[in-house]
Design an enzyme around this catalytic site. Structure first.
Site, PDB file in Angstrom:
ATOM      1  N   SER A 112      18.129  -0.169 -49.012  1.00 17.72           N
ATOM      2  CA  SER A 112      16.953   0.421 -48.365  1.00 17.72           C
ATOM      3  C   SER A 112      17.235   1.812 -47.807  1.00 17.72           C
ATOM      4  CB  SER A 112      16.466  -0.484 -47.234  1.00 17.72           C
ATOM      5  OG  SER A 112      16.009  -1.716 -47.734  1.00 17.72           O
TER       6      SER A 112
ATOM      7  N   GLY B 130       5.699 -24.269 -20.999  1.00 16.41           N
ATOM      8  CA  GLY B 130       6.121 -23.081 -20.266  1.00 16.41           C
ATOM      9  C   GLY B 130       7.610 -22.823 -20.364  1.00 16.41           C
TER      10      GLY B 130
ATOM     11  N   GLU C 179      15.090  -8.821 -47.394  1.00 13.13           N
ATOM     12  CA  GLU C 179      15.252  -9.305 -48.781  1.00 13.13           C
ATOM     13  C   GLU C 179      13.918  -9.313 -49.525  1.00 13.13           C
ATOM     14  OE1 GLU C 179      18.073  -9.280 -49.690  1.00 13.13           O
ATOM     15  OE2 GLU C 179      19.500 -10.370 -48.474  1.00 13.13           O
ATOM     16  N   GLY C 180      13.073  -8.342 -49.185  1.00 12.18           N
ATOM     17  CA  GLY C 180      11.732  -8.272 -49.763  1.00 12.18           C
ATOM     18  C   GLY C 180      10.760  -8.984 -48.851  1.00 12.18           C
ATOM     19  N   THR C 181       9.772  -8.266 -48.326  1.00  6.46           N
ATOM     20  CA  THR C 181       8.797  -8.885 -47.433  1.00  6.46           C
ATOM     21  C   THR C 181       8.092 -10.035 -48.149  1.00  6.46           C
ATOM     22  OG1 THR C 181       6.964  -7.480 -48.137  1.00  6.46           O
ATOM     23  CG2 THR C 181       8.374  -6.638 -46.353  1.00  6.46           C
TER      24      THR C 181
END
Length: 380
Positions: free
Chosen positions: A128, A340, A363-365
């Site tokens: 990337s 909570g 790893e790729g959307t």
């Protein structure tokens, strides 16, 4: 709660038990403090490497474990059950070894692969860039051919283990267009290679994610893997396997969130009964269990296709999509089960939810996974 598994051999069962022992004794005691303080889990990686758990899917002739992917992924799930950040880094390490194993020359493999698989060296994957995430063909980092090798100039982004890894599987432009990208194996100490400040992330904080800058960094020609211009093919072939790794890690994380939620629901009482005995909450837990089991089934199906030598690219995208979406849903529901308390750092379920989110992105959307699946269907 350990999951009963169908494993192909006694050796595989022994590997899984060894993984559980290391994860429980070495990883579990460190995870809370390390994630809070962003302390790199060097001891954990050393223990996994010494046990041979960083090289399972590679052949024994190069120092690997010679295990089918079906076994490797279940080991990875067990690591993810205890510490997701470590499991992601192990998956990335295996991913970074794939281009050398699949595309390197015999000489390159004999020279570098054994040490990479021994666990002495930890790898990273550098694909990337700031402007090129899902669109890998838009890479700008350039490798210019010079006498004896290449000069690398440009920036990379989102590198898991950035600044900590011993080598980087790098993809850089050597020509124009989608066929103008090549793959390189870069030692960490290369002159001209520097790393940015670790990203301040929602989760997986113990393992750094950084940018990298190359300023006329020289690489000998022998450091190129595969043919010039073959880089995208190499990257995508590795990513199919990497997506299965993330699917397995996400399943381990989801299983842990489910187990913690069930344990809490058995102890907590409301209106005079354990909250697990209230149908409304019992159905939530049932849906969580179904999601985890489905995620595991999808990644094992893809892994078995890979082991059989069948096409598995579409199944890898299905597994990554199904398992990471399931992890996000299950961890969110686990926070709800805790009420909570789930929203506080007194219990780890809020960390699980933060860790699950990124698994839908790297790893790729998951939008890219849907695109991959749709293209396979259109071409069927």
């Amino acid at each position: 709660m350990p999951v009963d598994r169908l494993l192909p051999t006694p050796e595989a069962r022994d590997l899984l038990e060894l993984t559980r022992e290391i994860a429980e004794k070495v990883l579990e005691p460190q995870v809370v403090a390390a994630e809070k303080d962003e302390t790199y889990p060097a001891e954990g990686f050393r223990a996994l490497g010494a046990a041979g758990l960083l090289s399972l899917p590679y052949p024994e002739e190069f120092g690997g474990g010679g295990q089918p992917y079906e076994v490797y992924l279940q080991v990875l799930e067990e690591i993810g059950y205890r510490w997701a950040a470590v499991a992601v880094a192990v998956s990335v390490h295996s991913l970074s070894c794939h281009p050398l194993f699949a595309y390197g020359t015999d000489e390159q493999k004999q020279r570098w692969l054994p040490e990479m698989l021994s666990g002495n060296l930890i790898g990273a994957y550098s694909l990337s860039e700031p402007q090129a995430g899902s669109d890998a063909a838009a890479l700008r980092c350039r490798a210019t051919e010079v006498a004896g090798g290449y000069r690398i100039t440009g920036s990379k982004a989102w590198i898991t283990n950035g600044g900590k890894a011993d080598y980087y599987t790098l993809f850089a432009r050597t020509g124009e267009g989608s066929r103008g990208i090549s793959c390189f194996l870069v030692p960490a100490g290369t002159e001209g290679l520097t790393f940015g400040k670790p990203e301040e992330k929602m989760g997986l904080r113990a393992v750094p994610t950084t940018s990298a800058s190359y300023d006329e960094a020289f690489l000998p020609a022998e450091r190129r893997l595969g043919e010039p211009g073959q880089g995208l093919s190499i990257a995508f072939s590795a990513l199919d396997s990497g997506r299965l790794g993330i699917a397995a890690v996400a399943t381990g994380l989801a299983q842990r969130a489910l187990d913690d939620a069930v344990a809490y629901a058995k102890e907590r009482e409301a209106f005079g009964r354990r909250i697990i005995d209230h149908q409304g909450l019992g159905f939530v837990l049932a849906d969580m269990a179904a999601a985890v089991d489905t995620a595991r089934a999808t990644y094992l199906d893809a892994a078995r296709r890979r082991d059989a030598g069948l096409s598995y690219s579409r199944q890898a995208s299905v597994a990554k999509l199904a398992a990471t979406d399931a992890a996000m849903r299950v961890t969110t529901d686990a926070v709800q089960v805790f009420g909570g308390y789930g929203y506080t750092q007194d219990f780890p379920v809020e960390r699980y939810m933060r860790e699950a989110k990124v698994m839908q992105i790297f790893e790729g959307t998951n939008q890219i996974q849907r695109l991959v699946i749709a293209r396979h269907l259109a071409g069927a």
